[in-house]
Design an enzyme around this catalytic site. Structure first.
Site, PDB file in Angstrom:
ATOM      1  N   HIS A  23      -6.944   1.679   3.797  1.00  0.00           N
ATOM      2  CA  HIS A  23      -6.498   1.544   5.189  1.00  0.00           C
ATOM      3  C   HIS A  23      -7.181   2.595   6.085  1.00  0.00           C
ATOM      4  O   HIS A  23      -6.514   3.339   6.820  1.00  0.00           O
ATOM      5  CB  HIS A  23      -4.971   1.669   5.281  1.00  0.00           C
ATOM      6  CG  HIS A  23      -4.396   0.963   6.484  1.00  0.00           C
ATOM      7  ND1 HIS A  23      -3.204   0.293   6.471  1.00  0.00           N
ATOM      8  CD2 HIS A  23      -4.871   0.851   7.748  1.00  0.00           C
ATOM      9  CE1 HIS A  23      -2.960  -0.205   7.664  1.00  0.00           C
ATOM     10  NE2 HIS A  23      -3.958   0.126   8.465  1.00  0.00           N
ATOM     11  N   GLU A  46       0.810  -1.224   0.000  1.00  0.00           N
ATOM     12  CA  GLU A  46       0.000   0.000   0.000  1.00  0.00           C
ATOM     13  C   GLU A  46       0.845   1.277   0.000  1.00  0.00           C
ATOM     14  O   GLU A  46       0.463   2.262  -0.616  1.00  0.00           O
ATOM     15  CB  GLU A  46      -1.014  -0.010   1.153  1.00  0.00           C
ATOM     16  CG  GLU A  46      -0.428  -0.118   2.529  1.00  0.00           C
ATOM     17  CD  GLU A  46      -1.505  -0.360   3.608  1.00  0.00           C
ATOM     18  OE1 GLU A  46      -2.373  -1.230   3.421  1.00  0.00           O
ATOM     19  OE2 GLU A  46      -1.446   0.324   4.644  1.00  0.00           O
TER      20      GLU A  46
HETATM   21  P1  NAD Z   1      -4.829  -8.122  18.900  1.00  0.00           P
HETATM   22  O1  NAD Z   1      -3.392  -8.238  19.221  1.00  0.00           O
HETATM   23  O2  NAD Z   1      -5.782  -7.692  19.973  1.00  0.00           O
HETATM   24  O3  NAD Z   1      -5.378  -9.518  18.327  1.00  0.00           O
HETATM   25  C1  NAD Z   1      -4.653 -10.295  17.421  1.00  0.00           C
HETATM   26  C2  NAD Z   1      -5.050 -11.726  17.684  1.00  0.00           C
HETATM   27  O4  NAD Z   1      -4.422 -12.538  16.699  1.00  0.00           O
HETATM   28  C3  NAD Z   1      -4.571 -12.244  19.057  1.00  0.00           C
HETATM   29  O5  NAD Z   1      -5.660 -12.786  19.792  1.00  0.00           O
HETATM   30  C4  NAD Z   1      -3.541 -13.304  18.716  1.00  0.00           C
HETATM   31  O6  NAD Z   1      -3.540 -14.386  19.638  1.00  0.00           O
HETATM   32  C5  NAD Z   1      -4.016 -13.746  17.334  1.00  0.00           C
HETATM   33  N1  NAD Z   1      -2.983 -14.411  16.551  1.00  0.00           N
HETATM   34  C6  NAD Z   1      -1.665 -14.124  16.477  1.00  0.00           C
HETATM   35  N2  NAD Z   1      -1.044 -14.963  15.649  1.00  0.00           N
HETATM   36  C7  NAD Z   1      -2.000 -15.816  15.185  1.00  0.00           C
HETATM   37  C8  NAD Z   1      -1.978 -16.922  14.298  1.00  0.00           C
HETATM   38  N3  NAD Z   1      -0.833 -17.343  13.710  1.00  0.00           N
HETATM   39  N4  NAD Z   1      -3.130 -17.564  14.046  1.00  0.00           N
HETATM   40  C9  NAD Z   1      -4.291 -17.158  14.624  1.00  0.00           C
HETATM   41  N5  NAD Z   1      -4.370 -16.132  15.501  1.00  0.00           N
HETATM   42  C10 NAD Z   1      -3.232 -15.469  15.767  1.00  0.00           C
HETATM   43  O7  NAD Z   1      -4.912  -7.158  17.645  1.00  0.00           O
HETATM   44  P2  NAD Z   1      -6.181  -6.332  17.151  1.00  0.00           P
HETATM   45  O8  NAD Z   1      -6.193  -5.021  17.852  1.00  0.00           O
HETATM   46  O9  NAD Z   1      -7.378  -7.193  17.179  1.00  0.00           O
HETATM   47  O10 NAD Z   1      -5.760  -6.022  15.658  1.00  0.00           O
HETATM   48  C11 NAD Z   1      -5.511  -7.070  14.730  1.00  0.00           C
HETATM   49  C12 NAD Z   1      -4.703  -6.497  13.587  1.00  0.00           C
HETATM   50  O11 NAD Z   1      -5.516  -5.563  12.881  1.00  0.00           O
HETATM   51  C13 NAD Z   1      -3.495  -5.644  14.070  1.00  0.00           C
HETATM   52  O12 NAD Z   1      -2.362  -6.412  14.292  1.00  0.00           O
HETATM   53  C14 NAD Z   1      -3.293  -4.659  12.963  1.00  0.00           C
HETATM   54  O13 NAD Z   1      -2.348  -5.161  12.053  1.00  0.00           O
HETATM   55  C15 NAD Z   1      -4.667  -4.599  12.280  1.00  0.00           C
HETATM   56  N6  NAD Z   1      -5.309  -3.280  12.422  1.00  0.00           N
HETATM   57  C16 NAD Z   1      -5.714  -2.662  11.294  1.00  0.00           C
HETATM   58  C17 NAD Z   1      -6.333  -1.439  11.369  1.00  0.00           C
HETATM   59  C18 NAD Z   1      -6.823  -0.751  10.123  1.00  0.00           C
HETATM   60  O14 NAD Z   1      -6.878   0.467  10.108  1.00  0.00           O
HETATM   61  N7  NAD Z   1      -7.204  -1.487   9.098  1.00  0.00           N
HETATM   62  C19 NAD Z   1      -6.520  -0.820  12.612  1.00  0.00           C
HETATM   63  C20 NAD Z   1      -6.117  -1.498  13.760  1.00  0.00           C
HETATM   64  C21 NAD Z   1      -5.499  -2.733  13.647  1.00  0.00           C
END
Ligand code: NAD
Length: 323
Positions: A292, A266
Site C-alpha cells: 500500500h 492488509e
Molecule cells: P475518485 O473518487 O476520484 O474516482 C473513483 C471513480 O470510481 C469515480 O469516477 C467514480 O465514478 C468511479 N466509480 C465508483 N463506483 C463505480 C463502479 N461501481 N463502477 C465503476 N466506476 C465506479 O478516486 P481516486 O482518487 O481516483 O481513487 C480511487 C481509489 O484509489 C480510492 O477510492 C482509494 O480507495 C484508492 N487509493 C489508493 C491509494 C494507494 O495508496 N494505493 C492512494 C489513493 C487512493
C-alpha cells in the site's frame, strides 16, 4: 474562552514538519505510535485523532472516545473509518475525499500504478532477483510491449484519468467503465458495461472506491470475461477484488499476471495473519505485491498532510468544536 484541543497523531513517522508545526499552534499535540490496546486506553483524552491507514477507527474505538470531535485522514479511501458511526456520534471526518481540484495535483498513486504495470509486463522484480543470484538470463525475461495493447480502466476518477492519459502516451488503446462519469476524455473509449470493457482489455487497472456496490466487483465472472492471458493491476482497495477468484485465475492461467498495492486483509497481515495471495507470490513470479505504497512519496505525503492540517485549522477556527 479559547478552547484547548488535545490532538493525537497516532501515526507520526515522517509526518510533514511544516504540518506538525501548524498542529503545535492548534492545541496540545501528542505524537505517538500506539498499538490498538494503548490507543483504546488513551483515546478518551483527545479531541482530534490524526490517522493514516494503520488503525481501524471503528465503533469500539469511537465509543471509547467521548470528547473526540475530529478524525483527520489524509486519504481518499475511508474504509478504515466507520463513517456511519462517526456521523451518529457527531464526529467530523476530515479527509481528501471530494477535494477534486487539489487531488488532481497529486500524482503518486497513478505513478506507482504505472510502475507496477511496467514491472509486471517486463518481469522487472524477478529479473532483478535473478541478477542478484549471479545470473544474466536475458531470454528468460522476455516481456510485452504496451504499445497497441488495450488498457481497460475501471473507475475514471482522479487516478483512473491519469492512468488513461499514461496509456495514451504509451500508444495503447484505452477504454473505461464508470457509470457515474458524466464527461470523458479524448482518445478514451467509454464502455457501457463492465463486461464490455473486460472483453476489450488486455490489461485491466482498477480505480474505484471500496463501498458495498464495489465490494468484490471483480470476481470469477469478471475474470472469465477477460481474454485468457490478460493482466490485472489493482491499487484501489483489496476488497474490490474477490481474492479467491483472483488466486484461481492466476493458478489456472486465465490471468497471465497481476500486480497489487492493496490486500483485503492488509491490516491483519501486518499483524502476522496469513494471506493466500502472498503465499502464492512467494513461489510465482507473475504476482507482484507492494505494501500500500501508492500514495507514499515524500512530496505527495507532505502536501496532503499540510492540506489536511490547514483544513483542520479552518474547522477549529470556525468554532465547529466547543469544549
Ligand atoms: P475518485 O473518487 O476520484 O474516482 C473513483 C471513480 O470510481 C469515480 O469516477 C467514480 O465514478 C468511479 N466509480 C465508483 N463506483 C463505480 C463502479 N461501481 N463502477 C465503476 N466506476 C465506479 O478516486 P481516486 O482518487 O481516483 O481513487 C480511487 C481509489 O484509489 C480510492 O477510492 C482509494 O480507495 C484508492 N487509493 C489508493 C491509494 C494507494 O495508496 N494505493 C492512494 C489513493 C487512493
Amino acid at each position: 474562552m479559547t478552547a484547548t484541543f488535545n490532538i493525537l497523531n497516532v501515526e507520526p513517522d515522517q509526518y510533514s514538519a511544516e504540518a506538525r508545526s501548524i498542529l503545535h499552534t492548534l492545541g496540545i499535540l501528542v505524537e505517538m505510535n500506539m498499538a490498538r490496546g494503548e490507543l483504546l486506553a488513551r483515546i478518551h483524552e483527545f479531541d482530534v485523532l490524526i490517522v493514516r491507514l494503520r488503525h481501524r477507527v471503528d465503533c469500539e474505538l469511537m465509543t471509547a472516545a467521548p470528547r473526540l470531535k475530529f478524525i483527520v485522514s489524509a486519504t481518499t479511501g475511508l474504509d478504515h473509518i466507520d463513517l456511519g458511526y462517526a456521523a451518529q456520534k457527531g464526529i467530523t471526518v476530515l479527509s481528501l475525499r471530494g477535494e477534486v481540484e487539489f487531488l488532481r495535483s497529486i500524482p503518486a498513486t497513478a505513478e506507482l500504478t504505472w510502475g507496477l504495470l511496467l514491472a509486471l509486463l517486463r518481469h522487472i522484480p524477478s529479473a532483478h532477483g535473478s541478477v542478484l543470484g549471479g545470473n544474466w538470463l536475458r531470454d528468460d525475461y522476455k516481456g510485452h510491449d504496451l504499445k497497441a495493447k488495450r488498457l481497460g480502466v475501471v473507475g475514471l476518477g482522479r487516478i483512473g484519468e491519469k492512468i488513461a492519459a499514461y496509456g495514451n502516451v504509451f500508444g495503447m488503446s484505452v477504454g473505461f467503465y464508470d457509470p457515474f462519469r458524466t464527461y470523458w476524455l479524448p482518445n478514451v473509449h467509454k464502455y457501457q458495461t463492465l463486461e464490455d470493457l473486460l472483453q476489450n482489455s488486455d490489461i485491466l487497472s482498477v480505480h474505484v472506491p471500496l463501498n458495498p456496490e464495489t465490494e468484490k466487483m471483480i470476481g470469477a465472472n469478471e475474470f472469465s470475461c477477460l481474454h485468457r492471458g490478460a493482466y490485472l493491476i489493482n491499487t484501489s482497495r483489496g476488497g474490490v477484488l474477490d481474492e479467491d477468484a483472483l488466486l484461481a485465475a492466476l493458478q489456472n492461467g486465465q490471468l497471465a499476471g497481476a500486480a497489487l498495492d492493496v490486500l483485503s486483509n492488509e491490516q491483519q497481515f501486518a499483524q502476522g495473519a496469513p494471506n493466500l495471495l502472498v503465499e502464492y507470490a512467494r513461489s510465482h513470479t507473475n504476482l507482484i505485491i507492494t505494501p500500500h505504497i501508492g500514495g507514499a512519496t515524500y512530496e505527495s505525503m507532505h502536501i496532503t498532510e499540510l492540506f489536511m492540517v490547514h483544513k483542520l485549522a479552518a474547522c477549529l477556527k470556525k468554532g465547529t468544536i466547543t469544549s
